[in-house]
Write a protein that holds these residues in place. Sequence first.
Motif, PDB file in Angstrom:
ATOM      1  N   PRO A 122     -11.004  33.266  51.951  1.00 39.65           N
ATOM      2  CA  PRO A 122     -11.882  33.332  53.111  1.00 39.65           C
ATOM      3  C   PRO A 122     -11.271  34.042  54.320  1.00 39.65           C
ATOM      4  O   PRO A 122     -11.850  34.007  55.401  1.00 39.65           O
ATOM      5  N   LEU A 123     -10.087  34.663  54.126  1.00 36.67           N
ATOM      6  CA  LEU A 123      -9.418  35.289  55.262  1.00 36.67           C
ATOM      7  C   LEU A 123     -10.173  36.497  55.794  1.00 36.67           C
ATOM      8  O   LEU A 123      -9.934  36.932  56.920  1.00 36.67           O
ATOM      9  N   HIS A 124     -11.098  37.044  54.992  1.00 39.84           N
ATOM     10  CA  HIS A 124     -11.801  38.259  55.403  1.00 39.84           C
ATOM     11  C   HIS A 124     -12.618  38.065  56.675  1.00 39.84           C
ATOM     12  O   HIS A 124     -12.879  39.022  57.408  1.00 39.84           O
ATOM     13  N   LEU A 125     -13.031  36.822  56.970  1.00 40.48           N
ATOM     14  CA  LEU A 125     -13.797  36.530  58.183  1.00 40.48           C
ATOM     15  C   LEU A 125     -12.979  35.743  59.209  1.00 40.48           C
ATOM     16  O   LEU A 125     -13.491  35.392  60.271  1.00 40.48           O
ATOM     17  N   GLY A 126     -11.717  35.481  58.890  1.00 46.13           N
ATOM     18  CA  GLY A 126     -10.898  34.614  59.740  1.00 46.13           C
ATOM     19  C   GLY A 126     -10.727  35.143  61.145  1.00 46.13           C
ATOM     20  O   GLY A 126     -10.912  34.416  62.126  1.00 46.13           O
ATOM     21  N   ARG A 127     -10.351  36.409  61.289  1.00 47.78           N
ATOM     22  CA  ARG A 127     -10.120  36.957  62.618  1.00 47.78           C
ATOM     23  C   ARG A 127     -11.408  37.006  63.431  1.00 47.78           C
ATOM     24  O   ARG A 127     -11.414  36.706  64.627  1.00 47.78           O
ATOM     25  N   SER A 128     -12.503  37.383  62.769  1.00 47.57           N
ATOM     26  CA  SER A 128     -13.785  37.441  63.465  1.00 47.57           C
ATOM     27  C   SER A 128     -14.197  36.062  63.964  1.00 47.57           C
ATOM     28  O   SER A 128     -14.633  35.909  65.118  1.00 47.57           O
ATOM     29  N   LEU A 129     -14.069  35.049  63.110  1.00 48.18           N
ATOM     30  CA  LEU A 129     -14.453  33.705  63.512  1.00 48.18           C
ATOM     31  C   LEU A 129     -13.542  33.179  64.613  1.00 48.18           C
ATOM     32  O   LEU A 129     -14.004  32.536  65.559  1.00 48.18           O
ATOM     33  N   ALA A 130     -12.263  33.472  64.526  1.00 46.55           N
ATOM     34  CA  ALA A 130     -11.320  32.988  65.531  1.00 46.55           C
ATOM     35  C   ALA A 130     -11.628  33.551  66.915  1.00 46.55           C
ATOM     36  O   ALA A 130     -11.347  32.910  67.930  1.00 46.55           O
ATOM     37  N   ALA A 131     -12.207  34.754  66.955  1.00 46.97           N
ATOM     38  CA  ALA A 131     -12.512  35.396  68.233  1.00 46.97           C
ATOM     39  C   ALA A 131     -13.981  35.303  68.611  1.00 46.97           C
ATOM     40  O   ALA A 131     -14.385  35.877  69.628  1.00 46.97           O
ATOM     41  N   TYR A 132     -14.773  34.593  67.846  1.00 45.63           N
ATOM     42  CA  TYR A 132     -16.221  34.545  68.079  1.00 45.63           C
ATOM     43  C   TYR A 132     -16.499  33.816  69.386  1.00 45.63           C
ATOM     44  O   TYR A 132     -16.268  32.606  69.495  1.00 45.63           O
ATOM     45  N   PRO A 133     -16.993  34.498  70.396  1.00 50.21           N
ATOM     46  CA  PRO A 133     -17.069  33.892  71.728  1.00 50.21           C
ATOM     47  C   PRO A 133     -18.226  32.928  71.918  1.00 50.21           C
ATOM     48  O   PRO A 133     -18.292  32.254  72.948  1.00 50.21           O
ATOM     49  N   HIS A 134     -19.129  32.857  70.942  1.00 53.06           N
ATOM     50  CA  HIS A 134     -20.321  32.032  71.102  1.00 53.06           C
ATOM     51  C   HIS A 134     -20.116  30.595  70.650  1.00 53.06           C
ATOM     52  O   HIS A 134     -21.053  29.791  70.691  1.00 53.06           O
ATOM     53  N   LEU A 135     -18.896  30.263  70.202  1.00 52.14           N
ATOM     54  CA  LEU A 135     -18.539  28.899  69.828  1.00 52.14           C
ATOM     55  C   LEU A 135     -17.237  28.521  70.502  1.00 52.14           C
ATOM     56  O   LEU A 135     -16.377  29.374  70.757  1.00 52.14           O
ATOM     57  N   SER A 136     -17.067  27.241  70.762  1.00 50.19           N
ATOM     58  CA  SER A 136     -15.801  26.772  71.323  1.00 50.19           C
ATOM     59  C   SER A 136     -14.723  26.791  70.247  1.00 50.19           C
ATOM     60  O   SER A 136     -15.010  26.915  69.049  1.00 50.19           O
ATOM     61  N   LEU A 137     -13.491  26.651  70.669  1.00 56.52           N
ATOM     62  CA  LEU A 137     -12.376  26.633  69.719  1.00 56.52           C
ATOM     63  C   LEU A 137     -12.543  25.501  68.713  1.00 56.52           C
ATOM     64  O   LEU A 137     -12.325  25.683  67.504  1.00 56.52           O
ATOM     65  N   ALA A 138     -12.953  24.317  69.178  1.00 50.54           N
ATOM     66  CA  ALA A 138     -13.138  23.178  68.273  1.00 50.54           C
ATOM     67  C   ALA A 138     -14.279  23.450  67.302  1.00 50.54           C
ATOM     68  O   ALA A 138     -14.187  23.097  66.108  1.00 50.54           O
ATOM     69  N   GLU A 139     -15.363  24.056  67.787  1.00 51.87           N
ATOM     70  CA  GLU A 139     -16.490  24.369  66.908  1.00 51.87           C
ATOM     71  C   GLU A 139     -16.089  25.377  65.842  1.00 51.87           C
ATOM     72  O   GLU A 139     -16.499  25.266  64.683  1.00 51.87           O
ATOM     73  N   ARG A 140     -15.277  26.356  66.198  1.00 52.55           N
ATOM     74  CA  ARG A 140     -14.824  27.342  65.212  1.00 52.55           C
ATOM     75  C   ARG A 140     -13.990  26.685  64.117  1.00 52.55           C
ATOM     76  O   ARG A 140     -14.113  27.014  62.939  1.00 52.55           O
TER      77      ARG A 140
END
Length: 498
Positions: A122-140
């Motif tokens: 699942p690492l292919h989306l890891g960086r995108s999800l980690a930087a996704y600004p529409h969710l909080s860090l806990a939500e991510r």
Amino acid sequence: MSDELLPDGPRTSGRDAVVVGGGLAGVTAALALADAGVRVTLLEGRPRLGGLAFSFHRGGLTVDNGQHVYLRCCTAYRWFLDRIDGATLAPLQERLDVPVVDVARPEGRRLGRLRRDALPVPLHLGRSLAAYPHLSLAERARVGRAALALKKLDLADPALDAQDFGSWLTAHGQSPRAVEALWDLVGVATLNAVAGDTSLGLAAMVFKTGLLSDPGAADIGWARVPLGELHDRLARRALDAAGVRTELRARVTSVSPGGDGGWSVETPGETLRADTVVLAVPQRETYDLLPPGALEAPERLLDIGTAPILNVHVVYDRTVLDAPFLAALGTPVQWVFDRTDASGLRSGQYLALSQSAARDDIDRPVAALRERYLPELRRLLPRAREAQVRDFFVTRERTATFAPTPGVGRLRPGARTKAPGLYLAGAWTATGWPATMESAVRSGVNAADAALGALGRPRPRHLFASEEAAHCIVPGDTPRTPGREPEGTGAPLRGGVR
């Protein structure tokens, strides 16, 4: 005909088939049967092929009834594009990249992106999800854990069909914001329902196949030409080359067993005899055409609900969107696509808004929809604030897809019926997929496979193989195996998406 219809065994010399319905399912079944040497007649009640994925003319524009996209994991639809020589006209992204704009943030309009890297799942989306600004860090972090739990679900477990996806997400720590900004962002567009109204089985299939199977599975493809060019003109050319007799404006009024052991198909101007019939029409029409005893409980077809899709079309006097498409949050607008080049527009920009699960809007008057959506576009696209609207119209499909509600899986029939020589196709049949172009093509393949087996005919070597469904070959990656007139100026036009 002299061929004998046997209840269980193959028929040794069946030669004639009638396919009822010229959507993607019917065209696929007709091509597959013709490629196996069967004489095929395709009957379509409308003046065109393509089903719910079609085009029409409005002034100088060629307009799709709704925006239809597919993913790299849609291997059956990709096979179909190859079969009709249309693949180059509907290319895929090199890599998934979706701009997501939130216009309801306290700090103002904010842009995020969902995109993949060339890394294993699942690492292919890891960086995108980690930087996704529409969710909080806990939500991510909780999204990641829910994705891993989703990946472990067994799609063959019938219990998944009885549960709703929304409850499962809540039980796995997903906040309402996470559902809105991620799970429904994807799920509403692909399933045509919000998570709480969706079967867990279908939702798990979508997310496991599209996001958790292969790094490139969710790369997006769409037609750079009008859909009519693909699903009508090129499909018709492929059918002609395969020897299929195609009859448009040919509404079928009845399908019944023939006295010679075959089938009789009635239209207002002709009676056709066939060894094999494929019904590739919506579930209500299928119910009306089924002969007695063809299904054990035919009334179940009427229990398969439907879901609407609304498409809003806006032509501006200038360019207001630089990207080919974007997704939106904090607004009724869901997805916006640039259809300028495909429509033939010479100046300005033509945008199409695809609004799935649109029960609240599907029957609103055009004037009310204009008042609702134009201000939202000005919030979403700053340059639209100074632009002039040259045209505004809508297309509606009130029964665009089957509703993916919990329990729908047990209602969807397979390709075979209890009547020898009669088969079913359509995105609503038991393909394992939601109501998409992919499901429609798969259903056509399934019906053709069943018919060819009963006819004792070999399967065409180049026909799509369902068991090889999830090979998603990504350029530069290592191959892996996962699995009428528009409103506003005239009579209503029914539209759709997928």
